[in-house]
Design a protein around this motif. Structure first.
Motif, mmCIF file in Angstrom:
data_model
loop_
_atom_site.group_PDB
_atom_site.id
_atom_site.type_symbol
_atom_site.label_atom_id
_atom_site.label_comp_id
_atom_site.label_asym_id
_atom_site.label_seq_id
_atom_site.Cartn_x
_atom_site.Cartn_y
_atom_site.Cartn_z
ATOM 1 N N MET A 1 0.471 -1.252 -0.276
ATOM 2 C CA MET A 1 0.033 0.071 -0.217
ATOM 3 C C MET A 1 0.791 1.088 -0.032
ATOM 4 N N ALA A 2 1.818 1.034 0.875
ATOM 5 C CA ALA A 2 3.061 2.278 0.542
ATOM 6 C C ALA A 2 2.859 2.516 -1.022
ATOM 7 N N TYR A 3 3.221 2.338 -1.407
ATOM 8 C CA TYR A 3 3.294 2.027 -3.048
ATOM 9 C C TYR A 3 2.560 3.052 -4.189
ATOM 10 N N PHE A 4 1.531 2.581 -3.366
ATOM 11 C CA PHE A 4 0.224 3.142 -4.097
ATOM 12 C C PHE A 4 -0.211 4.648 -3.778
ATOM 13 N N ASP A 5 -0.006 4.655 -1.955
ATOM 14 C CA ASP A 5 0.206 5.833 -1.576
ATOM 15 C C ASP A 5 1.718 6.746 -2.342
ATOM 16 N N GLY A 6 2.511 6.201 -2.392
ATOM 17 C CA GLY A 6 3.454 7.408 -3.275
ATOM 18 C C GLY A 6 3.215 7.663 -4.787
ATOM 19 N N LEU A 7 1.710 7.180 -5.453
ATOM 20 C CA LEU A 7 1.716 7.318 -6.557
ATOM 21 C C LEU A 7 0.890 8.718 -6.428
ATOM 22 N N THR A 8 0.952 9.455 -5.636
ATOM 23 C CA THR A 8 0.315 10.560 -5.052
ATOM 24 C C THR A 8 1.271 11.496 -5.190
ATOM 25 N N ASP A 9 2.396 10.863 -5.339
ATOM 26 C CA ASP A 9 3.175 12.574 -5.737
ATOM 27 C C ASP A 9 3.150 12.786 -7.536
ATOM 28 N N VAL A 10 3.008 11.675 -7.754
ATOM 29 C CA VAL A 10 2.475 11.550 -9.654
ATOM 30 C C VAL A 10 2.003 11.481 -10.154
ATOM 31 N N VAL A 11 1.057 10.934 -9.741
ATOM 32 C CA VAL A 11 -0.522 10.883 -10.526
ATOM 33 C C VAL A 11 -1.131 11.684 -9.732
ATOM 34 N N GLN A 12 -2.008 12.736 -10.432
ATOM 35 C CA GLN A 12 -2.860 13.706 -9.972
ATOM 36 C C GLN A 12 -4.237 13.182 -10.256
ATOM 37 N N THR A 13 -5.238 13.516 -10.436
ATOM 38 C CA THR A 13 -7.194 13.854 -11.493
ATOM 39 C C THR A 13 -7.344 14.649 -12.003
ATOM 40 N N VAL A 14 -7.834 14.324 -12.808
ATOM 41 C CA VAL A 14 -8.238 15.948 -13.844
ATOM 42 C C VAL A 14 -9.512 15.660 -13.734
ATOM 43 N N GLU A 15 -9.662 16.566 -13.295
ATOM 44 C CA GLU A 15 -11.148 16.566 -12.398
ATOM 45 C C GLU A 15 -12.024 17.403 -14.384
ATOM 46 N N PHE A 16 -13.866 17.083 -14.202
ATOM 47 C CA PHE A 16 -14.437 16.704 -14.902
ATOM 48 C C PHE A 16 -14.076 18.565 -15.817
ATOM 49 N N GLU A 17 -14.136 19.743 -14.712
ATOM 50 C CA GLU A 17 -14.337 21.216 -15.101
ATOM 51 C C GLU A 17 -13.290 21.298 -16.555
ATOM 52 N N VAL A 18 -11.973 20.636 -16.155
ATOM 53 C CA VAL A 18 -10.937 21.022 -16.693
ATOM 54 C C VAL A 18 -11.031 20.487 -18.471
ATOM 55 N N TYR A 19 -11.765 18.930 -18.495
ATOM 56 C CA TYR A 19 -12.052 18.889 -19.649
ATOM 57 C C TYR A 19 -12.803 18.327 -20.419
ATOM 58 N N SER A 20 -14.286 19.066 -19.430
ATOM 59 C CA SER A 20 -15.035 19.247 -19.689
ATOM 60 C C SER A 20 -15.993 20.042 -21.087
ATOM 61 N N ALA A 21 -14.802 20.824 -21.569
ATOM 62 C CA ALA A 21 -15.443 21.521 -22.856
ATOM 63 C C ALA A 21 -14.133 21.449 -23.800
ATOM 64 N N PHE A 22 -13.910 20.261 -24.155
ATOM 65 C CA PHE A 22 -13.612 19.315 -24.859
ATOM 66 C C PHE A 22 -13.993 17.987 -25.640
ATOM 67 N N GLU A 23 -15.250 17.665 -24.366
ATOM 68 C CA GLU A 23 -16.739 16.669 -25.201
ATOM 69 C C GLU A 23 -16.954 16.737 -26.120
ATOM 70 N N ALA A 24 -17.003 17.745 -27.024
ATOM 71 C CA ALA A 24 -18.048 17.718 -27.997
ATOM 72 C C ALA A 24 -16.406 16.986 -29.391
ATOM 73 N N ILE A 25 -15.412 17.976 -29.474
ATOM 74 C CA ILE A 25 -14.317 17.536 -29.982
ATOM 75 C C ILE A 25 -13.530 16.341 -29.885
ATOM 76 N N ALA A 26 -13.707 15.612 -28.686
ATOM 77 C CA ALA A 26 -13.411 14.554 -28.419
ATOM 78 C C ALA A 26 -14.295 12.825 -28.687
ATOM 79 N N ARG A 27 -15.755 13.635 -28.867
ATOM 80 C CA ARG A 27 -16.793 12.568 -29.333
ATOM 81 C C ARG A 27 -16.078 12.428 -30.512
ATOM 82 N N GLN A 28 -16.641 14.002 -31.446
ATOM 83 C CA GLN A 28 -16.241 13.879 -33.006
ATOM 84 C C GLN A 28 -15.441 13.226 -33.395
ATOM 85 N N ARG A 29 -14.026 13.045 -32.917
ATOM 86 C CA ARG A 29 -12.727 12.404 -33.135
ATOM 87 C C ARG A 29 -12.291 10.586 -32.992
#
Length: 79
Positions: A1-29
């Motif tokens: 579990m310590a390994y997975f806890d350490g991933l929070t130092d390099v992996v971050q969640t991308v919140e919906f608000e960050v990418y939602s404006a690109f939904e239409a173009i992503a769906r189209q592609r």
């Protein structure tokens, strides 16, 4: 579990608000492929970064894609 806890130092969640404006173009592609993958492509578009994937549905979507073997080669050369 310590390994997975350490991933929070390099992996971050991308919140919906960050990418939602690109939904239409992503769906189209991704039309006629796997349109359910749109959040991944939308996040890559929002962040201007490549997609690390083995899913061929992303190939030709207009964003650079890296497969695991390519990432491994890149990291080996970086060390």
């Amino acid at each position: 579990m310590a390994y997975f806890d350490g991933l929070t130092d390099v992996v971050q969640t991308v919140e919906f608000e960050v990418y939602s404006a690109f939904e239409a173009i992503a769906r189209q592609r991704l039309a006629r492929r796997d349109e359910a993958d749109w959040p991944i492509l939308a996040a890559a578009l929002a962040l201007g970064c490549p997609i690390w994937t083995e899913d061929t549905d992303f190939f030709g979507c207009g964003m650079a894609t890296w497969t695991s073997d390519r990432v491994e080669l890149y990291l080996a050369q970086a060390m």
